[in-house]
Design an enzyme around this catalytic site. Structure first.
Site, PDB file in Angstrom:
ATOM      1  CB  CYS A 111      -0.950   0.008   1.191  1.00 10.92           C
ATOM      2  SG  CYS A 111      -2.047  -1.412   1.209  1.00 10.92           S
ATOM      3  CG  HIS A 247      -3.072   3.565   2.332  1.00  8.64           C
ATOM      4  ND1 HIS A 247      -3.647   3.132   1.160  1.00  8.64           N
ATOM      5  CD2 HIS A 247      -3.041   2.480   3.160  1.00  8.64           C
ATOM      6  CE1 HIS A 247      -3.943   1.840   1.271  1.00  8.64           C
ATOM      7  NE2 HIS A 247      -3.594   1.434   2.475  1.00  8.64           N
ATOM      8  CG  ASN A 277      -6.671  -0.644   1.555  1.00 13.16           C
ATOM      9  OD1 ASN A 277      -6.014  -0.312   0.574  1.00 13.16           O
ATOM     10  ND2 ASN A 277      -6.125  -1.041   2.685  1.00 13.16           N
TER      11      ASN A 277
HETATM   12  O1  UT7 Z   1      -3.460  -1.030   3.797  1.00  8.69           O
HETATM   13  C1  UT7 Z   1      -3.327  -1.422   5.129  1.00  8.69           C
HETATM   14  C2  UT7 Z   1      -4.320  -2.474   5.360  1.00  8.69           C
HETATM   15  N1  UT7 Z   1      -4.978  -2.638   6.569  1.00  8.69           N
HETATM   16  C3  UT7 Z   1      -5.469  -1.773   7.471  1.00  8.69           C
HETATM   17  O2  UT7 Z   1      -5.272  -0.608   7.466  1.00  8.69           O
HETATM   18  C4  UT7 Z   1      -6.297  -2.386   8.555  1.00  8.69           C
HETATM   19  C5  UT7 Z   1      -6.218  -1.667   9.868  1.00  8.69           C
HETATM   20  N2  UT7 Z   1      -7.130  -2.252  10.810  1.00  8.69           N
HETATM   21  C6  UT7 Z   1      -8.448  -2.009  10.806  1.00  8.69           C
HETATM   22  O3  UT7 Z   1      -8.902  -1.209  10.017  1.00  8.69           O
HETATM   23  C7  UT7 Z   1      -9.322  -2.686  11.822  1.00  8.69           C
HETATM   24  O4  UT7 Z   1      -8.503  -3.438  12.725  1.00  8.69           O
HETATM   25  C8  UT7 Z   1     -10.377  -3.623  11.180  1.00  8.69           C
HETATM   26  C9  UT7 Z   1     -11.445  -2.776  10.504  1.00  8.69           C
HETATM   27  C10 UT7 Z   1      -9.713  -4.541  10.175  1.00  8.69           C
HETATM   28  C11 UT7 Z   1     -11.062  -4.476  12.241  1.00  8.69           C
HETATM   29  O5  UT7 Z   1     -11.664  -3.678  13.237  1.00  8.69           O
HETATM   30  P1  UT7 Z   1     -11.509  -4.090  14.767  1.00  8.69           P
HETATM   31  O6  UT7 Z   1     -12.316  -3.133  15.529  1.00  8.69           O
HETATM   32  O7  UT7 Z   1     -10.026  -4.154  15.047  1.00  8.69           O
HETATM   33  O8  UT7 Z   1     -12.197  -5.511  14.810  1.00  8.69           O
HETATM   34  P2  UT7 Z   1     -11.597  -6.918  15.305  1.00  8.69           P
HETATM   35  O9  UT7 Z   1     -10.713  -7.494  14.265  1.00  8.69           O
HETATM   36  O10 UT7 Z   1     -11.066  -6.773  16.692  1.00  8.69           O
HETATM   37  O11 UT7 Z   1     -12.917  -7.781  15.381  1.00  8.69           O
HETATM   38  C12 UT7 Z   1     -13.941  -7.501  16.346  1.00  8.69           C
HETATM   39  C13 UT7 Z   1     -15.047  -8.519  16.165  1.00  8.69           C
HETATM   40  C14 UT7 Z   1     -14.562  -9.965  16.143  1.00  8.69           C
HETATM   41  O12 UT7 Z   1     -15.538 -10.746  16.787  1.00  8.69           O
HETATM   42  P3  UT7 Z   1     -15.273 -11.344  18.257  1.00  8.69           P
HETATM   43  O13 UT7 Z   1     -14.033 -12.172  18.130  1.00  8.69           O
HETATM   44  O14 UT7 Z   1     -15.072 -10.138  19.123  1.00  8.69           O
HETATM   45  O15 UT7 Z   1     -16.521 -12.090  18.527  1.00  8.69           O
HETATM   46  C15 UT7 Z   1     -14.536 -10.322  14.683  1.00  8.69           C
HETATM   47  O16 UT7 Z   1     -14.729 -11.704  14.454  1.00  8.69           O
HETATM   48  O17 UT7 Z   1     -15.705  -8.315  14.912  1.00  8.69           O
HETATM   49  C16 UT7 Z   1     -15.738  -9.541  14.161  1.00  8.69           C
HETATM   50  N3  UT7 Z   1     -15.591  -9.210  12.753  1.00  8.69           N
HETATM   51  C17 UT7 Z   1     -16.642  -8.978  11.954  1.00  8.69           C
HETATM   52  N4  UT7 Z   1     -17.970  -8.994  12.164  1.00  8.69           N
HETATM   53  C18 UT7 Z   1     -18.773  -8.691  11.133  1.00  8.69           C
HETATM   54  C19 UT7 Z   1     -14.452  -9.054  12.037  1.00  8.69           C
HETATM   55  N5  UT7 Z   1     -14.737  -8.730  10.778  1.00  8.69           N
HETATM   56  C20 UT7 Z   1     -16.095  -8.668  10.684  1.00  8.69           C
HETATM   57  C21 UT7 Z   1     -16.985  -8.374   9.654  1.00  8.69           C
HETATM   58  N6  UT7 Z   1     -18.309  -8.389   9.913  1.00  8.69           N
HETATM   59  N7  UT7 Z   1     -16.554  -8.058   8.406  1.00  8.69           N
END
Ligand code: UT7
Length: 320
Positions: A111, A247, A277
Site C-alpha cells: 500500500c 492512504h 482500500n
Molecule cells: O493497507 C493497510 C491495510 N490494513 C489496514 O489498514 C487495517 C487496519 N485495521 C483495521 O482497520 C481494523 O482493525 C479492522 C477494521 C480490520 C477491524 O476492526 P476491529 O475493531 O479491530 O475488529 P476486530 O478485528 O477486533 O474484530 C472484532 C469482532 C470480532 O468478533 P469477536 O471475536 O469479538 O466475537 C470479529 O470476528 O468483529 C468480528 N468481525 C466482523 N464482524 C462482522 C471481524 N470482521 C467482521 C466483519 N463483519 N466483516
C-alpha cells in the site's frame, strides 16, 4: 531539477459491490463495516487484470498532462498483484500506451507502493537520468482475497491511479521512505513457492492475511510521525499544507492521524466510502479526483502518505 506532477488519471474496478452484497456471502453487515472503516462500497475488477486498469489510468494521466506517451522516459508501476511474474506489468502498460521510448519496471511496496514509486521517480529526475516519468499505483486485490474471511474481504477493492511527473526548474519535492521487515507476518500474502523436483511438493499460493489491530496501531503512530519528520526536515509549517492525501485504509486511521498532527479534518480528503482500500492505488485515485474536481491550485503544497505490508510507510511533500 525537481519533480512536478503535470497530469493524473484513474480507473477503479468496473463492478460496484456494496456492503449489503457482501452480507450475502459472509456473515457481516453494513452496521459492522461502515462505522469501523468508513467503507460503503468497493469496485471490483472483472474485465481486465492489473495492467489493464493501470493502462487505462495511465492513458487518462497522459491526456490530462497534455503529453504523447512517446515522450515518456520511464514507466514505474507500483503493484503487489501483477498478472505475470514476467513480463512485468509496466512493460504491459508500455505496450498498451505505445510508449516506445520508455524503460519500464514494477516496484513492490504494497500500500506504500505509489509513495515509494513517486520518490523513486523523483530520484531519477533529480539525477538528470530522466525527464518525464509515468508513476502508477495499481492493484487487483480481489484476486488474492479469501472471500470466506470476513475480517479482510470487506476492506479491499480494485483500482489504478497514475500521475505523469516531469522535471521542473522550480517547485518542492521531498520524501521519506521507511521499512520494518520484522513485522512482515502482520500483513502478508504468499506468492507461488515451495515446489520443485527436489522438494517433491506442489507449489503453494496464499491469500492475503492480516492482523488488523496491529496494522491499525502501527499506522496511527508511524504515519503522523513520518509526516512530522518530513515537514520539520524541510522547514515547512503545517499551516502551509493545503491537503494531506493519505492512504485510504480506514477512515478512523485518517481521523487519528489528523488528531495527532493537530490539523483539521477538512485538510484530509477521503474517498474510502466509495472504493475501500485499493492498496497502491488509493493515493493516486484520490489525487486524480481532487485534480479533476478543480480542488488543486498550482502552488498548493500537498502531503502524500502511505503505509502497508512490509511493513512499509512513507510520505512526500510536493508543490502542485
Ligand atoms: O493497507 C493497510 C491495510 N490494513 C489496514 O489498514 C487495517 C487496519 N485495521 C483495521 O482497520 C481494523 O482493525 C479492522 C477494521 C480490520 C477491524 O476492526 P476491529 O475493531 O479491530 O475488529 P476486530 O478485528 O477486533 O474484530 C472484532 C469482532 C470480532 O468478533 P469477536 O471475536 O469479538 O466475537 C470479529 O470476528 O468483529 C468480528 N468481525 C466482523 N464482524 C462482522 C471481524 N470482521 C467482521 C466483519 N463483519 N466483516
Amino acid at each position: 531539477m525537481v519533480s512536478k506532477i503535470i497530469g493524473t488519471g484513474s480507473c477503479p474496478g468496473d463492478r460496484v459491490v456494496a456492503n449489503g452484497d457482501l452480507a450475502q456471502i459472509v456473515e457481516t453487515s453494513d452496521e459492522w463495516i461502515y462505522p469501523r472503516t468508513g467503507i460503503k462500497n468497493r469496485h471490483l475488477n472483472t474485465l481486465s487484470g492489473t495492467s489493464g486498469m493501470a493502462a487505462s489510468a495511465a492513458k487518462l494521466a497522459c491526456e490530462n498532462g497534455g503529453i504523447d506517451p512517446k515522450e515518456l522516459d520511464l514507466i514505474l508501476l507500483a503493484t503487489s498483484t501483477p498478472e505475470y511474474c514476467f513480463p512485468n506489468g509496466a512493460c504491459q502498460v508500455q505496450e498498451e500506451l505505445g510508449a516506445v521510448n520508455a524503460a519500464a519496471f514494477d516496484l513492490s511496496a504494497a500500500c506504500s507502493g505509489f509513495i515509494f514509486a513517486l520518490q523513486t521517480a523523483n530520484s531519477f529526475i533529480v539525477s538528470g537520468s530522466f525527464k518525464t516519468i509515468l508513476v502508477i499505483g495499481a492493484d487487483d486485490l480481489s484476486k488474492i482475497i479469501d472471500w470466506n474471511d470476513r475480517k479482510t474481504c470487506v476492506l479491499f477493492g480494485d483500482g489504478a491511479g497514475a500521475a505523469v511527473v516531469r522535471a521542473s526548474e522550480e517547485g518542492v519535492f521531498s520524501g521519506i521512505m521507511k521499512s520494518d521487515g520484522s513485522k512482515g507476518p502482520v500483513l502478508s500474502c504468499l506468492a507461488r513457492s515451495g515446489g520443485n523436483f527436489l522438494t517433491g511438493k506442489t507449489p503453494k499460493m496464499g491469500y492475503l492475511s492480516m492482523d488488523g489491530q496491529e496494522v491499525f496501531k502501527f499506522a496511527v503512530k508511524k504515519v503522523p510521525e513520518c509526516i512530522e519528520e518530513l515537514l520539520s526536515g524541510q522547514g515547512i509549517r503545517k499551516e502551509e499544507i493545503r491537503y494531506y492525501i493519505l492512504h485510504q485504509a480506514n477512515e478512523r486511521i485518517i481521523e487519528a492521524a489528523a488528531r495527532r498532527l493537530k490539523e483539521p479534518m477538512e485538510k484530509f480528503p477521503m474517498n474510502i466510502r466509495e472504493y475501500g482500500n485499493t492498496s497502491a492505488a488509493t493515493v493516486p485515485i484520490l489525487l486524480d479526483e481532487l485534480n479533476r474536481e478543480g480542488k488543486l491550485i498550482r502552488g498548493d503544497k500537498l502531503v502524500l502518505a502511505g503505509f502497508g505490508a512490509g511493513l512499509t510507510w512513507g510520505a512526500a511533500v510536493l508543490e502542485w
